[in-house]
Design a protein around this motif. Structure first.
Motif, short mmCIF file in Angstrom:
data_model
loop_
_atom_site.label_atom_id
_atom_site.label_comp_id
_atom_site.label_asym_id
_atom_site.label_seq_id
_atom_site.Cartn_x
_atom_site.Cartn_y
_atom_site.Cartn_z
N ILE A 253 -25.13 -56.58 -14.19
CA ILE A 253 -24.55 -57.83 -14.98
C ILE A 253 -23.24 -58.20 -14.34
O ILE A 253 -22.32 -57.56 -13.63
CB ILE A 253 -23.79 -57.25 -16.46
CG1 ILE A 253 -25.14 -56.89 -17.25
CG2 ILE A 253 -23.10 -58.37 -17.22
CD1 ILE A 253 -24.93 -56.21 -18.41
N LYS B 112 -19.50 -60.27 -15.00
CA LYS B 112 -18.73 -60.37 -16.06
C LYS B 112 -17.41 -61.12 -15.38
O LYS B 112 -16.85 -61.79 -16.28
CB LYS B 112 -18.38 -59.28 -16.78
CG LYS B 112 -19.54 -58.45 -17.43
CD LYS B 112 -19.15 -57.51 -18.30
CE LYS B 112 -19.97 -57.00 -19.21
NZ LYS B 112 -19.53 -55.72 -19.85
N ARG C 238 -30.80 -62.55 -22.48
CA ARG C 238 -30.76 -61.08 -21.78
C ARG C 238 -32.29 -60.52 -21.79
O ARG C 238 -32.72 -60.09 -20.98
CB ARG C 238 -29.87 -60.14 -22.40
CG ARG C 238 -28.78 -59.39 -21.56
CD ARG C 238 -27.83 -58.65 -22.45
NE ARG C 238 -26.68 -59.12 -22.76
CZ ARG C 238 -26.26 -59.39 -23.66
NH1 ARG C 238 -26.86 -59.27 -24.85
NH2 ARG C 238 -24.98 -60.14 -24.11
#
Length: 110
Positions: free
Chosen positions: A6, A8, A64
């Motif tokens: 991920i 971020k 996702r």
């Protein structure tokens, strides 16, 4: 356990977006950049302008899920992507959005 796939951080988003290597269709805009890690890393961006908080969270969960299904069924990529969701996303079914995402990511490979 930290998920290393991920993206971020704001500076990571900016690094990928400023390269201006993108593909788009009715539901998504996908920015990409090569990485050296032999895994697909991703970040998801959903505009506050178009949706309320609960809608944005639902959309992020769906995206996702689409990404994880794609990762399971394909070989590893050495790419970082930022997935920006467009307004047309909510007008299409989950399967249509999945197919559109897969088409775009497969174009990135070429």
């Amino acid at each position: 356990m930290k998920n290393s796939r991920i993206i971020k951080k704001n500076y990571e988003f900016e690094k990928i977006i400023t390269k201006k290597n993108f593909l788009k269709n009715q539901s998504f805009v996908i920015y990409s950049i090569k990485n050296n890690e032999n895994i697909l890393k991703y970040g998801i961006s959903v505009s506050k302008k178009n949706w309320k908080a609960w809608e944005r969270n639902k959309i992020k969960r769906q995206v996702r899920s689409i990404i994880w299904e794609y990762i399971k069924t394909s070989e590893n990529h050495s790419v970082d992507i930022i997935v920006m969701v467009r307004k047309e996303f909510e007008k299409k079914s989950f399967n249509e959005n999945t197919n559109e995402f897969i088409k775009l990511v497969n174009k990135l490979r070429k």
